[in-house]
Motif scaffolding. Structure first.
Motif, PDB file in Angstrom:
ATOM      1  N   TYR A 131      20.098  -0.690  44.219  1.00 28.60           N
ATOM      2  CA  TYR A 131      18.703  -0.261  44.381  1.00 28.60           C
ATOM      3  C   TYR A 131      18.592   0.930  45.339  1.00 28.60           C
ATOM      4  CZ  TYR A 131      19.126  -3.228  48.554  1.00 28.60           C
ATOM      5  OH  TYR A 131      19.549  -3.795  49.725  1.00 28.60           O
ATOM      6  N   ILE A 132      19.743   1.377  45.860  1.00 28.23           N
ATOM      7  CA  ILE A 132      19.766   2.548  46.732  1.00 28.23           C
ATOM      8  C   ILE A 132      20.361   3.720  45.961  1.00 28.23           C
ATOM      9  CG2 ILE A 132      20.673   3.508  48.875  1.00 28.23           C
ATOM     10  CD1 ILE A 132      20.719   0.699  50.015  1.00 28.23           C
ATOM     11  N   LYS A 133      19.627   4.824  45.887  1.00 24.23           N
ATOM     12  CA  LYS A 133      20.032   5.988  45.099  1.00 24.23           C
ATOM     13  C   LYS A 133      20.172   7.221  45.995  1.00 24.23           C
ATOM     14  CE  LYS A 133      18.949   3.407  41.429  1.00 24.23           C
ATOM     15  NZ  LYS A 133      19.981   2.819  40.537  1.00 24.23           N
ATOM     16  N   LYS A 134      20.946   8.168  45.512  1.00 21.71           N
ATOM     17  CA  LYS A 134      20.986   9.481  46.147  1.00 21.71           C
ATOM     18  C   LYS A 134      20.168  10.440  45.299  1.00 21.71           C
ATOM     19  CE  LYS A 134      23.991  13.286  47.587  1.00 21.71           C
ATOM     20  NZ  LYS A 134      25.375  13.826  47.642  1.00 21.71           N
ATOM     21  N   ALA A 135      19.347  11.243  45.956  1.00 24.40           N
ATOM     22  CA  ALA A 135      18.531  12.228  45.243  1.00 24.40           C
ATOM     23  C   ALA A 135      18.640  13.577  45.951  1.00 24.40           C
ATOM     24  CB  ALA A 135      17.076  11.784  45.181  1.00 24.40           C
ATOM     25  N   VAL A 136      18.601  14.638  45.166  1.00 27.61           N
ATOM     26  CA  VAL A 136      18.667  15.996  45.706  1.00 27.61           C
ATOM     27  C   VAL A 136      17.365  16.709  45.375  1.00 27.61           C
ATOM     28  CG1 VAL A 136      19.863  18.210  45.631  1.00 27.61           C
ATOM     29  CG2 VAL A 136      21.178  16.078  45.528  1.00 27.61           C
ATOM     30  N   SER A 137      16.759  17.300  46.386  1.00 24.75           N
ATOM     31  CA  SER A 137      15.477  17.982  46.211  1.00 24.75           C
ATOM     32  C   SER A 137      15.627  19.208  45.314  1.00 24.75           C
ATOM     33  CB  SER A 137      14.928  18.412  47.572  1.00 24.75           C
ATOM     34  OG  SER A 137      13.812  19.268  47.423  1.00 24.75           O
ATOM     35  N   LYS A 138      14.717  19.353  44.363  1.00 26.08           N
ATOM     36  CA  LYS A 138      14.721  20.521  43.496  1.00 26.08           C
ATOM     37  C   LYS A 138      14.291  21.770  44.250  1.00 26.08           C
ATOM     38  CE  LYS A 138      13.702  18.059  39.158  1.00 26.08           C
ATOM     39  NZ  LYS A 138      12.730  17.911  38.040  1.00 26.08           N
ATOM     40  N   SER A 139      13.519  21.592  45.324  1.00 25.63           N
ATOM     41  CA  SER A 139      12.974  22.759  46.016  1.00 25.63           C
ATOM     42  C   SER A 139      13.929  23.360  47.039  1.00 25.63           C
ATOM     43  CB  SER A 139      11.656  22.397  46.707  1.00 25.63           C
ATOM     44  OG  SER A 139      11.862  21.363  47.660  1.00 25.63           O
ATOM     45  N   ASN A 140      14.707  22.517  47.734  1.00 24.02           N
ATOM     46  CA  ASN A 140      15.568  23.074  48.789  1.00 24.02           C
ATOM     47  C   ASN A 140      16.985  22.502  48.798  1.00 24.02           C
ATOM     48  OD1 ASN A 140      15.173  20.511  49.788  1.00 24.02           O
ATOM     49  ND2 ASN A 140      13.952  21.148  51.550  1.00 24.02           N
ATOM     50  N   ASN A 141      17.335  21.722  47.760  1.00 23.07           N
ATOM     51  CA  ASN A 141      18.685  21.160  47.613  1.00 23.07           C
ATOM     52  C   ASN A 141      19.074  20.175  48.715  1.00 23.07           C
ATOM     53  OD1 ASN A 141      19.377  22.568  45.208  1.00 23.07           O
ATOM     54  ND2 ASN A 141      19.778  24.412  46.410  1.00 23.07           N
ATOM     55  N   ALA A 142      18.108  19.697  49.483  1.00 26.48           N
ATOM     56  CA  ALA A 142      18.408  18.722  50.528  1.00 26.48           C
ATOM     57  C   ALA A 142      18.712  17.362  49.907  1.00 26.48           C
ATOM     58  CB  ALA A 142      17.224  18.601  51.488  1.00 26.48           C
ATOM     59  N   SER A 143      19.725  16.686  50.425  1.00 23.47           N
ATOM     60  CA  SER A 143      20.075  15.347  49.946  1.00 23.47           C
ATOM     61  C   SER A 143      19.211  14.300  50.627  1.00 23.47           C
ATOM     62  CB  SER A 143      21.547  15.051  50.235  1.00 23.47           C
ATOM     63  OG  SER A 143      22.386  15.900  49.484  1.00 23.47           O
ATOM     64  N   ARG A 144      18.814  13.304  49.883  1.00 17.93           N
ATOM     65  CA  ARG A 144      17.990  12.222  50.393  1.00 17.93           C
ATOM     66  C   ARG A 144      18.501  10.889  49.858  1.00 17.93           C
ATOM     67  NH1 ARG A 144      16.636  15.569  53.566  1.00 17.93           N
ATOM     68  NH2 ARG A 144      14.615  16.654  53.704  1.00 17.93           N
ATOM     69  N   ILE A 145      18.146   9.816  50.540  1.00 15.04           N
ATOM     70  CA  ILE A 145      18.392   8.467  50.050  1.00 15.04           C
ATOM     71  C   ILE A 145      17.063   7.905  49.539  1.00 15.04           C
ATOM     72  CG2 ILE A 145      18.838   6.088  50.803  1.00 15.04           C
ATOM     73  CD1 ILE A 145      21.359   7.578  50.306  1.00 15.04           C
ATOM     74  N   VAL A 146      17.099   7.289  48.379  1.00 14.87           N
ATOM     75  CA  VAL A 146      15.890   6.693  47.803  1.00 14.87           C
ATOM     76  C   VAL A 146      16.141   5.203  47.592  1.00 14.87           C
ATOM     77  CG1 VAL A 146      14.285   6.685  45.865  1.00 14.87           C
ATOM     78  CG2 VAL A 146      15.282   8.852  46.643  1.00 14.87           C
ATOM     79  N   LYS A 147      15.233   4.398  48.120  1.00 22.87           N
ATOM     80  CA  LYS A 147      15.301   2.954  47.915  1.00 22.87           C
ATOM     81  C   LYS A 147      14.184   2.571  46.954  1.00 22.87           C
ATOM     82  CE  LYS A 147      16.523   0.547  51.447  1.00 22.87           C
ATOM     83  NZ  LYS A 147      16.552  -0.199  52.731  1.00 22.87           N
TER      84      LYS A 147
END
Length: 486
Positions: free
Chosen positions: A56-72
Motif C-alpha cells: 500500500y506504499i508507492k513511489k511517485a515522481v512529480s510531473k512538474s519538478n521530478n521530485a520523488s515522493r512516497i504515497v500511502k
C-alpha cells in the motif's frame, strides 16, 4: 496538485490515542471529497524494497519538478463514519507536523473511495533493510541516531501523539550516508490501519520484540509510555547488538516481555557507562509510570557530550533571519511551497548545515539558549541577546519558544533567488496544466491547497490573485502579483 490544509496544532494532555484533539480543533472540511486524480500530477514507479515491502506504499515522481515522493493509499470504502472521522483528524494534524526527524505529510488526493497521502521520500532505506551496514558503524554514531529518534518522539508526545509502532522498519535514513534519520508510520492505531490499509501485524519476532508489556495485553492501545519502552529496546539493541528479550518462539518472547526482567549481566555491559545502563533500565520498567518521559531521556546528562562544537553561522543567512518579515499569509504559503518543491539540492544541503550549527543538542529544534550560545561568539552579550530576541519575535510565529526546521528554512531562504521572474515562470508553468497561458480558478485553488493555505483563506486569496474577477489569470498578472508578495 492535491490538497493540504489544516489548522495549527495545539498541545494536549491526552496520551492514550494516536492524535488527541480538542473539539474546536476538529477539521471543518472533509478530506473525503472527490479531487483531481493523483495521476494528474504524479507517475508511479516501482518502490525499492529497501524503503518498504508494504504494497500500500508507492513511489511517485512529480510531473512538474521530478521530485520523488512516497504515497500511502488508504482504502476508505468499508470505513464506518467514526473511522473516517478519526482518519480525517489524524491527517489534518499530520499535515501540520514539521520536524527534522519526522517524515512530513505534504498533500492528499481522494478518488474512488481511496485517500492518497503524499509525503517526502527518503532514499536511504529503513533500518531493518540496512541493518548489516548500520551494525558496522561506530557506537557513537548509533547513539546519535538514537537521539534523533528521541527528538522526534519528544516532538510527537508534546503534540499529544503517540507513535505506537516503533520498530526497525519505522526508522528511515534520509540518504545512504546514514547520518540523519526520520520516523514514519506515526499516530495511527493498528485497528484503523487494518481497516483501511492492506496491513496486518505480522506477529513476528522482530515486531513483537519492541512491544511493551501493556501493549501485548491490548494491541490497539497507543500510549507515550509504550513508546518509551520501545525506544528502550532500541537503545539496548544499539548498545549490545541484541534485543533485551530474545526467543525463537513468539509466545515465549511475549511471556519474557511481560515478566519484564532485563538482563544486564552480559560481558558487553562491562564497558558501557553505568549511567547508560540505569537509563535503559528505567525505560524498560514494567511499570509504565516509572518510565521517563521523552524529554527526560533526551536531556539525560549521558547525552550531554553530543552538543556540537560551536561554529560560526553564515552571516548572510543570519541577516536573512534578522530581516525576515512575514508580510502576508500568501507569502508564508509561497515560501513553504518553494521550500518543499523548488529548492535546489545544494541549497537544501547548505540550509541543513547552517541549521545544525545552531541546533547544538541536535533535537531538531532551535531554542533561544542555543542561538545565544552561537551569537555570543559573534557579538557582545547585550547585542547577542537583542539579535536573538529579534529573530524569535519574527520567526517563531506560533509562540512555541522554539524554531523548527521548516520555520528556519522559510526565514533563511534567499527570496531574491526564488522570487525572481525565472523561478516564478517555472512555477506558473507547473500550475498551468493545459498550457493555455492562463490560470483558471480551479488551477489557482489547486496551487493554494498545495501551499497548505487554510480552507477559510482560499476564497479570499483566490480573489486577491484574480483582481479583475474574470476567473482567469494571465502569466504577466501572475508574475506581477507574486513579485509584489516578496
Amino acid at each position: 496538485m492535491g490538497c493540504g490544509a489544516a489548522k495549527p496544532i495545539k498541545q494536549h494532555s491526552k496520551q492514550n490515542s494516536p492524535c488527541s484533539h480538542k473539539k474546536e480543533n476538529q477539521p471543518q472540511v472533509s478530506l473525503m471529497v472527490e479531487s483531481e486524480k493523483i495521476e494528474t500530477d504524479y507517475i508511479f514507479h516501482a518502490l525499492d524494497p529497501l524503503v518498504s515491502r508494504r504494497n500500500y506504499i508507492k513511489k511517485a515522481v512529480s510531473k512538474s519538478n521530478n521530485a520523488s515522493r512516497i504515497v500511502k493509499v488508504y482504502n476508505c470504502l468499508n470505513l464506518t463514519i467514526s473511522e473516517k472521522q478519526e482518519l480525517e483528524k489524524i491527517v489534518h494534524v499530520q499535515l501540520q507536523i514539521k520536524h527534522l526527524n519526522l517524515v512530513n505529510l505534504q498533500s492528499y488526493y481522494y478518488n474512488d473511495n481511496k485517500l492518497y497521502l503524499v509525503s517526502e521520500f527518503c532514499e536511504g532505506g529503513n533500518l531493518l533493510a540496512c541493518l548489516d551496514h548500520f551494525s558496522k558503524l561506530q557506537q557513537y554514531k548509533m547513539i546519535d541516531v538514537f537521539c534523533q529518534i528521541m527528538a522526534a518522539i519528544r516532538y510527537l508526545h508534546n503534540q499529544g501523539i503517540a507513535h505506537g509502532n516503533i520498530q526497525l522498519e519505522s526508522i528511515v535514513f534520509t540518504d545512504r550516508s546514514m547520518d540523519n534519520v526520520k520516523l514514519i508510520d506515526y499516530g495511527i492505531s493498528n485497528s484503523l490501519k487494518a481497516a483501511c490499509l492492506q496491513w496486518r501485524a505480522n506477529g513476528g519476532i522482530q515486531e513483537i520484540s519492541f512491544k511493551s508489556p501493556e501493549s501485548l495485553k491490548q494491541s490497539t492501545l497507543l500510549s507515550t509510555k509504550s513508546d518509551i519502552w520501545s525506544c528502550g529496546c532500541l537503545l539496548y539493541f544499539f548498545l549490545t547488538s541484541h534485543m533485551p528479550f530474545q526467543s525463537r518462539d513468539v509466545q515465549a518472547l511475549k511471556t519474557a516481555i511481560q515478566r519484564g526482567i532485563v538482563n544486564f549481566e552480559g560481558s558487553e555491559w562491562m564497558n558501557i557507562n553505568p549511567d547508560m545502563k540505569q537509563l535503559v533500565s528505567k525505560m524498560l520498567s514494567s511499570n509504565p509510570q516509572m518510565r521517563p518521559t521523552a524529554s527526560e531521556v533526551i536531556n539525560n546528562p549521558i547525552f550531554s557530550n553530543r552538543a556540537k562544537i560551536i561554529t560560526k553561522p553564515n552571516k548572510q543567512l543570519s541577516k536573512h533571519m534578522k530581516d525576515f518579515k512575514q508580510q502576508s499569509q500568501m507569502q508564508s504559503a509561497m515560501l513553504n511551497y518553494i521550500a518543499e518543491n523548488m529548492l535546489q539540492e545544494q541549497d537544501k544541503k547548505r540550509l541543513m548545515e547552517e541549521f545544525q550549527k545552531f541546533d547544538l543538542n541536535k533535537d531538531g529544534q532551535l531554542t533561544k539558549e542555543e542561538l545565544l550560545k552561537v551569537y555570543n561568539t559573534m557579538y557582545s552579550s547585550e547585542q547577542a541577546t537583542q539579535e536573538v530576541e529579534a529573530i524569535f519575535s519574527k520567526i517563531d510565529q506560533n509562540g512555541s519558544g522554539r524554531i523548527d526546521y521548516s520555520e528556519f528554512v522559510i526565514a533563511t531562504i534567499d527570496q531574491k533567488k526564488y522570487f525572481n521572474r525565472e523561478k516564478l515562470l517555472t512555477l506558473f508553468q507547473q500550475i498551468d496544466r493545459d498550457h493555455s497561458g492562463q490560470l483558471s480558478k480551479l488551477e489557482v485553488k489547486k496551487l493554494l491547497r498545495d501551499m497548505q493555505v487554510p480552507q477559510e483563506k482560499l476564497d479570499q486569496l483566490s480573489k486577491q490573485l484574480d483582481h479583475d474577477g474574470d476567473g482567469q489569470i494571465t502569466q504577466e498578472e501572475f508574475l506581477q502579483i507574486m513579485s509584489s508578495i516578496a
